[in-house]
Structure formats: C-alpha cells, structure tokens
Design an enzyme around this catalytic site. Structure first.
Site, PDB file in Angstrom:
ATOM      1  N   ILE A  16       0.831  -1.209   0.000  1.00  0.00           N
ATOM      2  CA  ILE A  16       0.000   0.000   0.000  1.00  0.00           C
ATOM      3  C   ILE A  16       0.867   1.261   0.000  1.00  0.00           C
ATOM      4  O   ILE A  16       0.612   2.212  -0.752  1.00  0.00           O
ATOM      5  CB  ILE A  16      -0.977  -0.043   1.193  1.00  0.00           C
ATOM      6  CG1 ILE A  16      -1.943  -1.224   1.007  1.00  0.00           C
ATOM      7  CG2 ILE A  16      -1.743   1.273   1.325  1.00  0.00           C
ATOM      8  CD1 ILE A  16      -2.781  -1.576   2.216  1.00  0.00           C
ATOM      9  N   GLY A  67     -11.227   1.730   4.293  1.00  0.00           N
ATOM     10  CA  GLY A  67     -10.110   1.902   3.359  1.00  0.00           C
ATOM     11  C   GLY A  67     -10.022   0.818   2.311  1.00  0.00           C
ATOM     12  O   GLY A  67      -9.609   1.070   1.182  1.00  0.00           O
ATOM     13  N   ALA A 115      -3.840   2.535   8.236  1.00  0.00           N
ATOM     14  CA  ALA A 115      -3.242   1.198   8.398  1.00  0.00           C
ATOM     15  C   ALA A 115      -3.884   0.514   9.608  1.00  0.00           C
ATOM     16  O   ALA A 115      -4.899  -0.182   9.453  1.00  0.00           O
ATOM     17  CB  ALA A 115      -1.737   1.319   8.548  1.00  0.00           C
ATOM     18  N   ARG A 116      -3.361   0.740  10.782  1.00  0.00           N
ATOM     19  CA  ARG A 116      -3.964   0.198  12.004  1.00  0.00           C
ATOM     20  C   ARG A 116      -3.775   1.201  13.134  1.00  0.00           C
ATOM     21  O   ARG A 116      -2.695   1.792  13.278  1.00  0.00           O
ATOM     22  CB  ARG A 116      -3.324  -1.137  12.408  1.00  0.00           C
ATOM     23  CG  ARG A 116      -3.770  -2.334  11.563  1.00  0.00           C
ATOM     24  CD  ARG A 116      -5.234  -2.684  11.786  1.00  0.00           C
ATOM     25  NE  ARG A 116      -5.691  -3.817  10.981  1.00  0.00           N
ATOM     26  CZ  ARG A 116      -6.256  -3.740   9.772  1.00  0.00           C
ATOM     27  NH1 ARG A 116      -6.428  -2.560   9.197  1.00  0.00           N
ATOM     28  NH2 ARG A 116      -6.667  -4.819   9.152  1.00  0.00           N
ATOM     29  N   ASP A 134      -8.747   6.399   9.429  1.00  0.00           N
ATOM     30  CA  ASP A 134      -9.746   5.398   9.022  1.00  0.00           C
ATOM     31  C   ASP A 134      -9.817   4.247  10.030  1.00  0.00           C
ATOM     32  O   ASP A 134     -10.694   3.400   9.929  1.00  0.00           O
ATOM     33  CB  ASP A 134      -9.352   4.837   7.639  1.00  0.00           C
ATOM     34  CG  ASP A 134     -10.368   3.861   7.069  1.00  0.00           C
ATOM     35  OD1 ASP A 134     -11.570   4.216   7.032  1.00  0.00           O
ATOM     36  OD2 ASP A 134      -9.983   2.749   6.666  1.00  0.00           O
ATOM     37  N   HIS A 193     -13.332   2.859   8.968  1.00  0.00           N
ATOM     38  CA  HIS A 193     -12.536   1.696   8.523  1.00  0.00           C
ATOM     39  C   HIS A 193     -13.075   1.145   7.189  1.00  0.00           C
ATOM     40  O   HIS A 193     -13.429  -0.027   7.092  1.00  0.00           O
ATOM     41  CB  HIS A 193     -12.534   0.579   9.586  1.00  0.00           C
ATOM     42  CG  HIS A 193     -11.366  -0.373   9.392  1.00  0.00           C
ATOM     43  ND1 HIS A 193     -10.746  -1.009  10.428  1.00  0.00           N
ATOM     44  CD2 HIS A 193     -10.717  -0.786   8.267  1.00  0.00           C
ATOM     45  CE1 HIS A 193      -9.764  -1.777   9.963  1.00  0.00           C
ATOM     46  NE2 HIS A 193      -9.728  -1.650   8.645  1.00  0.00           N
ATOM     47  N   GLU A 238     -13.394  -0.186  17.491  1.00  0.00           N
ATOM     48  CA  GLU A 238     -14.278   0.008  16.336  1.00  0.00           C
ATOM     49  C   GLU A 238     -15.564  -0.774  16.546  1.00  0.00           C
ATOM     50  O   GLU A 238     -15.483  -1.945  16.959  1.00  0.00           O
ATOM     51  CB  GLU A 238     -13.570  -0.461  15.056  1.00  0.00           C
ATOM     52  CG  GLU A 238     -12.333   0.382  14.743  1.00  0.00           C
ATOM     53  CD  GLU A 238     -11.573  -0.064  13.501  1.00  0.00           C
ATOM     54  OE1 GLU A 238     -11.959  -1.078  12.892  1.00  0.00           O
ATOM     55  OE2 GLU A 238     -10.599   0.606  13.152  1.00  0.00           O
ATOM     56  N   ASP A 256      11.260   2.692   6.269  1.00  0.00           N
ATOM     57  CA  ASP A 256      10.870   1.284   6.376  1.00  0.00           C
ATOM     58  C   ASP A 256      12.144   0.523   6.707  1.00  0.00           C
ATOM     59  O   ASP A 256      13.059   0.449   5.870  1.00  0.00           O
ATOM     60  CB  ASP A 256      10.267   0.787   5.043  1.00  0.00           C
ATOM     61  CG  ASP A 256       9.714  -0.633   5.145  1.00  0.00           C
ATOM     62  OD1 ASP A 256      10.327  -1.459   5.856  1.00  0.00           O
ATOM     63  OD2 ASP A 256       8.688  -0.921   4.515  1.00  0.00           O
TER      64      ASP A 256
HETATM   65  N1  LIG Z   1      -8.020   0.648   6.250  1.00  0.00           N
HETATM   66  C1  LIG Z   1      -8.221  -0.513   5.702  1.00  0.00           C
HETATM   67  O1  LIG Z   1      -9.373  -0.879   5.383  1.00  0.00           O
HETATM   68  C2  LIG Z   1      -7.058  -1.407   5.402  1.00  0.00           C
HETATM   69  C3  LIG Z   1      -7.193  -2.404   4.414  1.00  0.00           C
HETATM   70  C4  LIG Z   1      -6.086  -3.207   4.132  1.00  0.00           C
HETATM   71  C5  LIG Z   1      -4.893  -3.052   4.826  1.00  0.00           C
HETATM   72  N2  LIG Z   1      -4.806  -2.102   5.796  1.00  0.00           N
HETATM   73  C6  LIG Z   1      -3.565  -1.920   6.547  1.00  0.00           C
HETATM   74  O2  LIG Z   1      -2.619  -1.224   5.742  1.00  0.00           O
HETATM   75  C7  LIG Z   1      -1.303  -1.480   6.244  1.00  0.00           C
HETATM   76  C8  LIG Z   1      -0.340  -1.761   5.109  1.00  0.00           C
HETATM   77  O3  LIG Z   1      -0.734  -2.957   4.436  1.00  0.00           O
HETATM   78  P1  LIG Z   1       0.193  -3.590   3.285  1.00  0.00           P
HETATM   79  O4  LIG Z   1      -0.643  -4.620   2.596  1.00  0.00           O
HETATM   80  O5  LIG Z   1       0.858  -2.527   2.504  1.00  0.00           O
HETATM   81  O6  LIG Z   1       1.280  -4.306   4.188  1.00  0.00           O
HETATM   82  P2  LIG Z   1       2.713  -4.811   3.748  1.00  0.00           P
HETATM   83  O7  LIG Z   1       3.024  -5.961   4.634  1.00  0.00           O
HETATM   84  O8  LIG Z   1       2.784  -5.004   2.271  1.00  0.00           O
HETATM   85  O9  LIG Z   1       3.652  -3.559   4.122  1.00  0.00           O
HETATM   86  C9  LIG Z   1       3.967  -3.203   5.437  1.00  0.00           C
HETATM   87  C10 LIG Z   1       5.338  -2.548   5.398  1.00  0.00           C
HETATM   88  O10 LIG Z   1       5.661  -2.070   6.708  1.00  0.00           O
HETATM   89  C11 LIG Z   1       7.056  -2.231   6.870  1.00  0.00           C
HETATM   90  N3  LIG Z   1       7.442  -2.173   8.277  1.00  0.00           N
HETATM   91  C12 LIG Z   1       7.640  -3.198   9.152  1.00  0.00           C
HETATM   92  N4  LIG Z   1       8.025  -2.724  10.359  1.00  0.00           N
HETATM   93  C13 LIG Z   1       8.059  -1.379  10.242  1.00  0.00           C
HETATM   94  C14 LIG Z   1       8.377  -0.335  11.134  1.00  0.00           C
HETATM   95  N5  LIG Z   1       8.755  -0.579  12.399  1.00  0.00           N
HETATM   96  N6  LIG Z   1       8.321   0.928  10.694  1.00  0.00           N
HETATM   97  C15 LIG Z   1       7.959   1.206   9.408  1.00  0.00           C
HETATM   98  N7  LIG Z   1       7.654   0.242   8.508  1.00  0.00           N
HETATM   99  C16 LIG Z   1       7.702  -1.019   8.923  1.00  0.00           C
HETATM  100  C17 LIG Z   1       7.342  -3.575   6.224  1.00  0.00           C
HETATM  101  O11 LIG Z   1       8.729  -3.710   5.917  1.00  0.00           O
HETATM  102  C18 LIG Z   1       6.464  -3.511   4.994  1.00  0.00           C
HETATM  103  O12 LIG Z   1       7.168  -2.989   3.884  1.00  0.00           O
HETATM  104  C19 LIG Z   1      -1.454  -2.635   7.239  1.00  0.00           C
HETATM  105  O13 LIG Z   1      -1.444  -2.124   8.547  1.00  0.00           O
HETATM  106  C20 LIG Z   1      -2.831  -3.206   6.943  1.00  0.00           C
HETATM  107  O14 LIG Z   1      -3.394  -3.828   8.064  1.00  0.00           O
HETATM  108  C21 LIG Z   1      -5.854  -1.276   6.077  1.00  0.00           C
END
Ligand SMILES: NC(=O)c1ccc[n+]([C@@H]2O[C@H](COP(=O)([O-])OP(=O)(O)OC[C@H]3O[C@@H](n4cnc5c(N)ncnc54)[C@H](O)[C@@H]3O)[C@@H](O)[C@H]2O)c1
Length: 358
Positions: free
Chosen positions: A173, A303, A252-253, A277, A301, A282, A192
C-alpha cells in the site's frame, strides 16, 4: 474434490465459488458466517484460539480445500477438517490463520497480499485531500444549511505540489500511495527498516531514518503493519518532531499510534490535522475525544473498499494462489511453500488434479 467457501457480510461465498471455477470440477459447500465484521476482526486482538467455532464447521470433515475471508483457523478448526490440504484467505493480512499450526499439519496456506492495495492507497490520498481541503467539514456544514469557507486550518492550506510526503511503511500500500502522491507533484521520502537501498533506488524514493521522516514531512502517511514490534511505534516523541503545519494520515492500524498522544497534538494544534480510518475501538465510541476535534477527517474503517469489483479481484487472486499449488509452482501468495515438497502433498496434488479434471 470438495471445496468449502466461507464468507461473511464483507465477502459472500458465492463470489468466491464463482471465481474458483477456473480450478476445475469440484463439489462445494458455501457457508455464510453468522458473525459481524467487528466480531470477526477481533481475531487481530484476541488471536485465533479465542474465536468461536461456527456450527457449520462440524460438517466439513471431508473438505480438501477451504477458501475464507475473515474466518479464524487454528488447531481446533483444523481438527474438524482432517482432509484439509489448502487453506486460502482472501485477505492480505493473515491474523486469522495460524500458519504454524497449518504447517505442522501439512496444510498449504494462501493469502492475497496487495489485493486491496489500490483501494487502500486511493483512500489514504482521499483522507489527505479531504482533511486539507475541508471536504468533510464543508459537506457537513452545507447539509446543515451553512455556507462556510473558513475553517481552522484554512489559513495554511498547502499547495501540494512540491511538498514532502513521508511514507511510514513501504509495502504494497505504501508504494502505491507514494506513486499517487508523486502524481500530485510531491517529493517522497520513506521510512521502512526492511527496505533495501537497491529497492529504494529502483522505486526512485529517498530512504530516511524515522526521525528524518517525522521532521521533514509535510504529510506523514502511515502504511506499516501492526505487530508486537510496531505497537505504538508512533507516539508523543514522533509527533513532537513534526512541523506545526504537517498533516498525519493513518488508514493502516490504530495500534501503530498512541492515540492519546495524537489527540493531544491535534487538540493543541501542534500539527495541522489528521485523516484517520482506523481506531483503537471500532466502531469508534460515541464519547471519543476524536469526535470533538476541528482538525480531523474520520472514516469508518472503509479503506479496503467493499465494491463488487474489489471482492471479485480478491476471489480471483485466491484462486490463482490455489492454482499455483496445483501446478506445483507456488507463487508469492503461498505462505508456507515448504509444505508442498512432502511426498504426501505431491501425491495429493496428483490426485487433486485428476479429480478436478486438469
Ligand atoms: N483501512 C483498511 O481498510 C485497510 C485495508 C487493508 C490493509 N490495511 C492496513 O494497511 C497497512 C499496510 O498494508 P500492506 O498490505 O501494505 O502491508 P505490507 O506488509 O505489504 O507492508 C507493510 C510494510 O511495513 C514495513 N514495516 C515493518 N516494520 C516497520 C516499522 N517498524 N516501521 C515502518 N515500517 C515497517 C514492512 O517492511 C512492509 O514494507 C497494514 O497495517 C494493513 O493492516 C488497512
């Protein structure tokens, strides 16, 4: 060959079954879980073993492949499905799957990383734009009959082009958000800890440390994953480093951020505003202080999006992951490819392909 499709309000099993037709000829059963998304999503907090087991799972003894979305799978559920060989979740995150237990039992697990990355990155950009341009506040006023074009943040609404966006977490993302913000003319910096220099170079982004990201960004976009190591990794000290007119977006979370510290800087206008979001609880409780702030844009939420197009894409992706196992060429979606190497699994693949008519 029998496949179970297990859905719920957010993903109906018939979409899963329709997209799985490319696998071959199979018998199937569809289960619609009797739980809300909030109940199912609590797996992220309580773990798979604390989740209730649906009655319908007691009829799945002869299932070979299970396709699910949020449904929790751990030892207790695997006990009910002794023939299970492939478990696919349509989610990118795998908090609902105990993959260690699956691996111990020789079950190959498939997930769908990036399946809603376009939607979530679009939504992150929309939160940023809505907050900066008072879209939600303007709309809320207009439907109350108020014509207002001055809001607390109006005096420092930025020109986006030329500003710096800091991407916190450069996964599926984060990468897409970076591309989209670059399209708006922004400079991109990334924090990252797992991003290699080579990868950063290929993606044409500047890799920085955490402090630089918070100090230099005009927009901090949170896209890391929540786990024990990232819980509250953004708190008072990170907010203190931000520019007074910088903006913060998190879809994200919530657990990545110390919400009390965020509320504190927003309330005291120590940063410009935030788009959120995701929340610690929630649905967001009605007495949350976030609801009293004049510099936040909040969304419930959503997203990941919930359109038919997004659901079909995820179901198709899960089917592709399953096919990669049946073709003995596990793709990036297979979480434990080592399982497939065993003689027992190889024999199962042969039988499965025969029965599926492949
Ligand atoms: N709002 C929503 O509806 C929704 C939907 C889907 C996903 N999400 C959330 O979006 C976020 C990203 O999802 P994604 O699919 O891109 O995940 P992903 O696993 O592809 O990417 C996460 C990235 O975070 C990095 N990371 C790990 N530790 C870290 C740290 N300490 N500091 C900074 N970066 C760090 C990882 O190296 C990785 O590149 C997740 O939290 C997921 O739960 C939200």
């Amino acid at each position: 060959m029998k496949i179970a499709f297990i859905g719920e309000g957010a993903m109906s099993p018939d979409i899963m079954a329709a997209q799985a037709k490319c696998i071959g000829n199979f018998e199937h059963t569809e289960i619609l879980l009797p739980y809300s998304i909030e109940e199912l999503a609590s797996v992220e907090k309580v773990g798979v073993d604390a989740m209730p087991i649906p009655d319908a799972f007691h009829d799945l003894q002869d299932v070979d492949i299970a396709v699910c979305h949020f449904s929790a799978f751990g030892h207790k559920v695997f006990d009910l499905m002794p023939n299970l060989k492939i478990l696919a979740t349509l989610r990118a995150g795998t908090e609902n799957i105990d993959d260690t237990a699956a691996t111990q039992r020789g079950i190959a697990c498939v997930h769908c990383p990036g399946r809603n990355a376009q939607a979530v990155s679009d939504q992150a950009v929309s939160l940023l734009l809505s907050e900066v341009y008072n879209v939600a506040r303007g709309h809320a006023d207009m439907i109350r009959g108020i014509w207002n074009n001055v809001y607390p943040t109006s005096s420092y609404t930025p020109i986006l082009s030329g500003k710096t966006a800091g991407i916190f977490g450069f996964g599926n993302i984060g990468r897409l958000t970076a591309q989209k913000l670059r399209g708006l003319g922004m400079n991109i910096i990334v924090y990252d800890p797992y991003l290699s220099d080579a990868d950063a170079g290929e993606q044409n982004v500047k890799k920085v440390n955490k402090e630089t990201l918070f100090r230099e960004s005009d927009f901090v976009m949170v896209h890391a994953r929540l786990d024990d190591s990232t819980h509250h990794c953004i708190g008072a000290s990170e907010f203190a480093m931000m520019k007074p007119h910088a903006w913060f977006v998190n879809n994200a979370r919530a657990g990545l951020v110390d919400t009390d510290a965020l509320i504190d800087v927003l309330k005291n206008h120590l940063i410009a505003g935030a788009g959120l979001d995701v929340f610690d609880i929630e649905p967001l409780p009605k007495d949350s202080p976030l609801l009293t702030l004049d510099n936040v844009t909040l969304t419930p939420h959503n997203g990941g999006g919930s359109s038919e197009e997004i659901r079909v894409y995820a179901a198709k992706m899960a089917a592709q992951g399953i096919l990669s196992i049946l073709d003995n060429a596990p793709n990036f979606q297979v979480m434990n490819p080592q399982v497939i190497q065993s003689d027992e699994f190889q024999q199962w693949i042969e039988r499965a392909n025969r029965e599926l008519g492949r």
